[in-house]
Design a protein around this motif. Sequence first.
Motif, PDB file in Angstrom:
ATOM      1  N   ASP A  55       0.824  -1.214   0.000  1.00  0.00           N
ATOM      2  CA  ASP A  55       0.000   0.000   0.000  1.00  0.00           C
ATOM      3  C   ASP A  55       0.857   1.263   0.000  1.00  0.00           C
ATOM      4  O   ASP A  55       0.501   2.267  -0.631  1.00  0.00           O
ATOM      5  CB  ASP A  55      -0.930   0.002   1.215  1.00  0.00           C
ATOM      6  N   ALA A  56       1.992   1.215   0.697  1.00  0.00           N
ATOM      7  CA  ALA A  56       2.886   2.376   0.726  1.00  0.00           C
ATOM      8  C   ALA A  56       3.471   2.639  -0.652  1.00  0.00           C
ATOM      9  O   ALA A  56       3.524   3.785  -1.119  1.00  0.00           O
ATOM     10  CB  ALA A  56       4.003   2.157   1.740  1.00  0.00           C
ATOM     11  N   ARG A  57       3.907   1.582  -1.323  1.00  0.00           N
ATOM     12  CA  ARG A  57       4.465   1.740  -2.672  1.00  0.00           C
ATOM     13  C   ARG A  57       3.415   2.309  -3.625  1.00  0.00           C
ATOM     14  O   ARG A  57       3.723   3.176  -4.464  1.00  0.00           O
ATOM     15  CB  ARG A  57       4.964   0.391  -3.200  1.00  0.00           C
ATOM     16  N   GLU A  58       2.187   1.823  -3.517  1.00  0.00           N
ATOM     17  CA  GLU A  58       1.119   2.312  -4.395  1.00  0.00           C
ATOM     18  C   GLU A  58       0.851   3.789  -4.158  1.00  0.00           C
ATOM     19  O   GLU A  58       0.696   4.574  -5.107  1.00  0.00           O
ATOM     20  CB  GLU A  58      -0.157   1.501  -4.155  1.00  0.00           C
ATOM     21  N   LEU A  59       0.795   4.197  -2.885  1.00  0.00           N
ATOM     22  CA  LEU A  59       0.542   5.600  -2.561  1.00  0.00           C
ATOM     23  C   LEU A  59       1.654   6.493  -3.086  1.00  0.00           C
ATOM     24  O   LEU A  59       1.392   7.533  -3.702  1.00  0.00           O
ATOM     25  CB  LEU A  59       0.395   5.764  -1.046  1.00  0.00           C
ATOM     26  N   PHE A  60       2.900   6.108  -2.869  1.00  0.00           N
ATOM     27  CA  PHE A  60       4.007   6.927  -3.341  1.00  0.00           C
ATOM     28  C   PHE A  60       4.024   6.998  -4.870  1.00  0.00           C
ATOM     29  O   PHE A  60       4.308   8.054  -5.443  1.00  0.00           O
ATOM     30  CB  PHE A  60       5.332   6.370  -2.813  1.00  0.00           C
ATOM     31  N   ALA A  61       3.707   5.887  -5.535  1.00  0.00           N
ATOM     32  CA  ALA A  61       3.658   5.888  -7.000  1.00  0.00           C
ATOM     33  C   ALA A  61       2.570   6.828  -7.506  1.00  0.00           C
ATOM     34  O   ALA A  61       2.773   7.574  -8.469  1.00  0.00           O
ATOM     35  CB  ALA A  61       3.436   4.473  -7.521  1.00  0.00           C
ATOM     36  N   ASP A  62       1.412   6.812  -6.865  1.00  0.00           N
ATOM     37  CA  ASP A  62       0.314   7.697  -7.262  1.00  0.00           C
ATOM     38  C   ASP A  62       0.670   9.164  -7.060  1.00  0.00           C
ATOM     39  O   ASP A  62       0.112  10.042  -7.726  1.00  0.00           O
ATOM     40  CB  ASP A  62      -0.949   7.360  -6.467  1.00  0.00           C
ATOM     41  N   ALA A  63       1.595   9.420  -6.142  1.00  0.00           N
ATOM     42  CA  ALA A  63       2.028  10.794  -5.884  1.00  0.00           C
ATOM     43  C   ALA A  63       3.185  11.200  -6.787  1.00  0.00           C
ATOM     44  O   ALA A  63       3.747  12.291  -6.627  1.00  0.00           O
ATOM     45  CB  ALA A  63       2.430  10.950  -4.418  1.00  0.00           C
TER      46      ALA A  63
END
Length: 294
Positions: A15-23
């Motif tokens: 979930d952290a990787r997904e959030l950072f990628a979306d940002a």
Amino acid sequence: MLKIALPNKGRLADDARELFADAGLEVRALSERALTASLGGEFEAIFVRAQDVSEFVADGAADAGVTGWDLVCETERELDVLLDLEFGRCRVVVAARDDSGITSVEDVPSGARVATVFPRLTRRFFERAGHPVEIVPVSGAVEVAPHLGIADVVTDITSTGSTLRVNGLREVATILESSARLVTARGVTAMESGEKRRALDELVTALGSVLRARGRRYLMANVPRAALDRVREVLPGLNGPTVIDILNGGAPGAGTLVAVHAVVPASAIYRTISQLKALGGEGILVTRIERLMP
């Protein structure tokens, strides 16, 4: 380049990787086993166990980190929360066997054995409640402890409580509500100046804009100008709908169409479209929002 400690595996890591990628801060590693990586060329990620993130941040090995609030509280390290990342939601609860007769903390007998992977959180909770207990630290499979006679009650992490119920346990009390947080060492944002503070502020803004956009949609529609008052009731948006004149929308009057744009909750889209159609809306378009700044 600031270092950000991220969980190295598990749901928090994904979930952290997904959030950072979306940002716009996608993880760029040389290999899947790399212990460090670039975050969009703006930050350096260091991958550690989720339960160790607090230690790395508190000791200054990382400038900020992402981990569960339950893990932060268990370490008892002094950290500041920069942002609630809104994933990994769970609770640390006290639970007892269904046939134990324990329905509240007051029913837990003095000196009861409590099995847990959160010994510090558990000890503090029962001390505040005025119930001395014996802590039985375990590394996993907490639910089986009461059935094996290892403990009288347990404290464990749960999201829905289904695992506890399947194993014949009932929730007695909630110790802590948790979610993933972006944390930094206590007082760092106040003490730092210049590039480091600005970088942390920009990181919080970027991640926050992604979180703010989740669960919302951008809606555009052409509606009769005469119906604008009722349209505003349907589309309150963030600050009310944006109203734009349409080229060749017709002469001013009941038949004139205007374009309205608004941000609406995704859960309300079905009803919102029906209400706009009833008011004469047409050309309705709904799209996802990647980032939303306040």
